[in-house]
Design a protein around this motif. Sequence first.
Motif: not given
Length: 87
Positions: A41-70
């Motif tokens: 669910e956090a991954l879905v919300n992260l993708e949504r935040a990127r699509e809506e422009g609330r986070i940039d690609d760098e922040e997205f990549a960092r959080h995505e990596e953490e979630l995928l590691h988890r």
Amino acid sequence: MGLVVEILALPLAPFRGVGWVIDKVVRAAEEEYYDPAPVQEALVNLERAREEGRIDDEEFARHEEELLHRLEEIRVYQLQRGARPGL
């Protein structure tokens, strides 16, 4: 013989009860910690935040990596416990 053992072990009953409760609490905590649904669910919300422009690609990549590691950690745990991953 079983009755004699039970009678002799009766003074230890409170300790066995505490041990049983601790075991149940630990199992419940592990099930919650190793549940992949909140991470997915956090991954879905992260993708949504990127699509809506609330986070940039760098922040997205960092959080995505953490979630995928988890998720990988959860999958390894489930495989070690003999459960089917994702269930």
